[in-house]
Structure formats: C-alpha cells, structure tokens
Design a protein around this motif. Structure first.
Motif, PDB file in Angstrom:
ATOM      1  N   ILE A  54      46.724  77.189  23.204  1.00 59.42           N
ATOM      2  CA  ILE A  54      47.844  76.398  23.730  1.00 59.42           C
ATOM      3  C   ILE A  54      47.924  75.052  23.020  1.00 59.42           C
ATOM      4  O   ILE A  54      49.012  74.579  22.684  1.00 59.42           O
ATOM      5  CB  ILE A  54      47.724  76.240  25.256  1.00 59.42           C
ATOM      6  CG1 ILE A  54      47.893  77.599  25.937  1.00 59.42           C
ATOM      7  CG2 ILE A  54      48.768  75.257  25.783  1.00 59.42           C
ATOM      8  CD1 ILE A  54      47.580  77.611  27.413  1.00 59.42           C
ATOM      9  N   VAL A  55      46.788  74.423  22.765  1.00 60.74           N
ATOM     10  CA  VAL A  55      46.782  73.153  22.044  1.00 60.74           C
ATOM     11  C   VAL A  55      47.327  73.350  20.629  1.00 60.74           C
ATOM     12  O   VAL A  55      48.112  72.528  20.139  1.00 60.74           O
ATOM     13  CB  VAL A  55      45.363  72.536  22.036  1.00 60.74           C
ATOM     14  CG1 VAL A  55      45.262  71.388  21.054  1.00 60.74           C
ATOM     15  CG2 VAL A  55      44.991  72.066  23.430  1.00 60.74           C
ATOM     16  N   ALA A  56      46.947  74.429  19.967  1.00 56.84           N
ATOM     17  CA  ALA A  56      47.482  74.723  18.635  1.00 56.84           C
ATOM     18  C   ALA A  56      48.994  74.941  18.702  1.00 56.84           C
ATOM     19  O   ALA A  56      49.735  74.515  17.805  1.00 56.84           O
ATOM     20  CB  ALA A  56      46.789  75.940  18.039  1.00 56.84           C
ATOM     21  N   LEU A  57      49.471  75.571  19.770  1.00 54.73           N
ATOM     22  CA  LEU A  57      50.905  75.764  19.975  1.00 54.73           C
ATOM     23  C   LEU A  57      51.607  74.423  20.144  1.00 54.73           C
ATOM     24  O   LEU A  57      52.702  74.215  19.604  1.00 54.73           O
ATOM     25  CB  LEU A  57      51.148  76.666  21.185  1.00 54.73           C
ATOM     26  CG  LEU A  57      52.591  76.975  21.541  1.00 54.73           C
ATOM     27  CD1 LEU A  57      53.221  77.831  20.453  1.00 54.73           C
ATOM     28  CD2 LEU A  57      52.652  77.690  22.881  1.00 54.73           C
ATOM     29  N   PHE A  58      50.994  73.497  20.889  1.00 59.47           N
ATOM     30  CA  PHE A  58      51.551  72.145  21.039  1.00 59.47           C
ATOM     31  C   PHE A  58      51.716  71.487  19.670  1.00 59.47           C
ATOM     32  O   PHE A  58      52.759  70.918  19.362  1.00 59.47           O
ATOM     33  CB  PHE A  58      50.646  71.265  21.907  1.00 59.47           C
ATOM     34  CG  PHE A  58      50.728  71.500  23.386  1.00 59.47           C
ATOM     35  CD1 PHE A  58      51.766  72.207  23.963  1.00 59.47           C
ATOM     36  CD2 PHE A  58      49.753  70.994  24.217  1.00 59.47           C
ATOM     37  CE1 PHE A  58      51.834  72.412  25.324  1.00 59.47           C
ATOM     38  CE2 PHE A  58      49.805  71.192  25.584  1.00 59.47           C
ATOM     39  CZ  PHE A  58      50.850  71.907  26.135  1.00 59.47           C
ATOM     40  N   LEU A  59      50.669  71.551  18.860  1.00 57.99           N
ATOM     41  CA  LEU A  59      50.714  70.920  17.542  1.00 57.99           C
ATOM     42  C   LEU A  59      51.737  71.590  16.629  1.00 57.99           C
ATOM     43  O   LEU A  59      52.449  70.918  15.878  1.00 57.99           O
ATOM     44  CB  LEU A  59      49.328  70.942  16.907  1.00 57.99           C
ATOM     45  CG  LEU A  59      48.265  70.089  17.590  1.00 57.99           C
ATOM     46  CD1 LEU A  59      46.896  70.357  16.992  1.00 57.99           C
ATOM     47  CD2 LEU A  59      48.614  68.620  17.500  1.00 57.99           C
TER      48      LEU A  59
ATOM     49  N   VAL B 214      47.563  70.815  10.182  1.00 57.02           N
ATOM     50  CA  VAL B 214      46.600  70.489  11.241  1.00 57.02           C
ATOM     51  C   VAL B 214      46.626  71.570  12.322  1.00 57.02           C
ATOM     52  O   VAL B 214      45.577  72.003  12.806  1.00 57.02           O
ATOM     53  CB  VAL B 214      46.887  69.091  11.838  1.00 57.02           C
ATOM     54  CG1 VAL B 214      46.086  68.854  13.107  1.00 57.02           C
ATOM     55  CG2 VAL B 214      46.603  68.007  10.817  1.00 57.02           C
ATOM     56  N   ALA B 215      47.826  72.009  12.694  1.00 59.08           N
ATOM     57  CA  ALA B 215      47.944  73.077  13.700  1.00 59.08           C
ATOM     58  C   ALA B 215      47.266  74.360  13.213  1.00 59.08           C
ATOM     59  O   ALA B 215      46.563  75.029  13.979  1.00 59.08           O
ATOM     60  CB  ALA B 215      49.415  73.332  14.026  1.00 59.08           C
TER      61      ALA B 215
ATOM     62  N   LYS C 170      39.299  76.470  16.063  1.00 65.59           N
ATOM     63  CA  LYS C 170      39.035  76.488  17.495  1.00 65.59           C
ATOM     64  C   LYS C 170      39.324  77.827  18.170  1.00 65.59           C
ATOM     65  O   LYS C 170      38.776  78.102  19.227  1.00 65.59           O
ATOM     66  CB  LYS C 170      39.834  75.379  18.172  1.00 65.59           C
ATOM     67  CG  LYS C 170      39.397  73.997  17.693  1.00 65.59           C
ATOM     68  CD  LYS C 170      40.139  72.923  18.407  1.00 65.59           C
ATOM     69  CE  LYS C 170      39.454  72.719  19.678  1.00 65.59           C
ATOM     70  NZ  LYS C 170      39.284  71.514  20.280  1.00 65.59           N
ATOM     71  N   VAL C 171      40.184  78.638  17.579  1.00 64.65           N
ATOM     72  CA  VAL C 171      40.517  79.918  18.202  1.00 64.65           C
ATOM     73  C   VAL C 171      39.768  81.072  17.546  1.00 64.65           C
ATOM     74  O   VAL C 171      39.460  82.059  18.208  1.00 64.65           O
ATOM     75  CB  VAL C 171      42.043  80.158  18.176  1.00 64.65           C
ATOM     76  CG1 VAL C 171      42.407  81.503  18.760  1.00 64.65           C
ATOM     77  CG2 VAL C 171      42.767  79.047  18.917  1.00 64.65           C
ATOM     78  N   ILE C 172      39.421  80.928  16.262  1.00 64.15           N
ATOM     79  CA  ILE C 172      38.764  82.032  15.564  1.00 64.15           C
ATOM     80  C   ILE C 172      37.294  81.726  15.258  1.00 64.15           C
ATOM     81  O   ILE C 172      36.397  82.448  15.695  1.00 64.15           O
ATOM     82  CB  ILE C 172      39.533  82.381  14.268  1.00 64.15           C
ATOM     83  CG1 ILE C 172      40.946  82.833  14.614  1.00 64.15           C
ATOM     84  CG2 ILE C 172      38.795  83.439  13.473  1.00 64.15           C
ATOM     85  CD1 ILE C 172      41.865  83.001  13.431  1.00 64.15           C
ATOM     86  N   ILE C 173      37.031  80.649  14.526  1.00 64.35           N
ATOM     87  CA  ILE C 173      35.679  80.396  14.019  1.00 64.35           C
ATOM     88  C   ILE C 173      34.707  79.982  15.128  1.00 64.35           C
ATOM     89  O   ILE C 173      33.609  80.560  15.232  1.00 64.35           O
ATOM     90  CB  ILE C 173      35.713  79.346  12.890  1.00 64.35           C
ATOM     91  CG1 ILE C 173      36.471  79.913  11.688  1.00 64.35           C
ATOM     92  CG2 ILE C 173      34.307  78.927  12.487  1.00 64.35           C
ATOM     93  CD1 ILE C 173      36.710  78.933  10.572  1.00 64.35           C
TER      94      ILE C 173
END
Length: 181
Positions: free
Chosen positions: A42-47, A62-63, A70-73
């Motif tokens: 969700i944070v990545a979606l915000f960015l 950055v997104a 943060k979602v994969i590694i």
C-alpha cells in the motif's frame, strides 16, 4: 486519479493500521511477514500514485525500489531467516493479549484526542486518515517495545517506517489540497 478520493485514502490507511494491529495479535512470524508485505504494498502504491500525479520519474523509481525491497526482498529474507534458524516458535510479548489490546485502544484514543487537533490545519479532507497514520506510528513503536523476538522487533521498525511514509504522503496530499483552495 483514484487516490484523490479521501474515502479511498482513509480506507487504505485503515488497511495499513489494521495490519499493524494484526501483527500485534499474530502468533506466527510468517503471518506477521505477510501483513508487513501488505502494508508495504500500500505504501508503494501511495508513492506510485504520487509519482503519476507529479509526472516524476524519480518518485516512480523510489516507488519501484520500495516495492522491490519491502514487498519482495525483505519478506524473502525474513522467510529464509526463519527456515535457516528453524524459528517456528510462537511470538512472545511482554504484555498479555488483553493488556496489549487495552494499550492499543488507549494509543488510538489518545491520537483522536484534542492533543493532535492542530493537525487539522494540515488537512481538511484527510484529517481522519492523518490521525490514523499517527496512531499507526504509536502502535508500531509499541510493537517494537512489546515484542521479545528480534524478528518481530525488526518488523515493528519497518512498520514504523511505513507509518512515517504514509503520514508524509497524506500530509503532502492534504497540504496540496489546502494550497490549491
């Protein structure tokens, strides 16, 4: 854009907040990692939405970096850490579950008290979402304090980081709408 709607922003912020609450209640590290992945998404979606609004390649990069790390590694690293060290134990806390829920309720109620009413200057449309982001920061700090295991504390620190980024996103979006009016 879809994230211009204050109700959608509040809903997404409520999802992030709920994930932090559920991390407190989770008994398995793997479920806590999944919840961390969800809030990071969700944070990545915000960015990403902010980069599309601003037509900024830097913010899009950055997104993409946030999504990748943060979602994969990071979740992959945590899962490998659990497998390598056979961390199949229940997550332990200093407070019991009922006491933890009471503290979480008190932190959230404190956020919605008059103490944080000056934040209304920043936001007219997203005030409740902004308060929810502040509550998420406080709840994440409590997650760091209340958990005994290092893995849970790392997830708490990363959840605090997500809370700070979502608070910054909501603050900037609210400030833009106040300046535009």
């Amino acid at each position: 854009m879809i994230l211009d709607n204050p109700q959608i922003l509040f809903f997404l912020e409520a999802l992030i907040f709920t994930s932090v609450i559920l991390i407190h209640l989770s008994k398995k590290n793997s479920f806590a990692i999944f919840l961390y992945m969800a809030q990071s998404l969700i944070v990545a979606l915000f960015l990403l939405s902010s980069s599309l609004k601003e037509s900024s390649w830097t913010l899009a990069l950055v997104a993409a970096a946030v999504f990748t790390v943060k979602v994969i590694i990071a979740p992959h690293f945590f899962r490998n850490l659990i497998k390598k060290h056979q961390l199949k134990f229940s997550v332990s806390t200093y407070l019991s579950e009922p006491m933890t829920l009471i503290v979480l309720a008190m932190l959230t109620a404190f956020t919605y008290s008059n103490f944080f009413s000056p934040l209304a200057i920043l936001s007219k449309n997203n005030f409740n979402a902004l308060l929810l982001a502040v509550a998420m920061m406080l709840v994440s700090v409590f997650l760091i304090i209340n958990r005994k295991g290092a893995l849970s504390q790392m997830i708490g620190i990363l959840s605090l980081e997500n809370a700070i980024v979502s608070f910054a996103f909501l603050s900037v979006e609210s400030f833009k709408s106040v300046v535009a009016n």
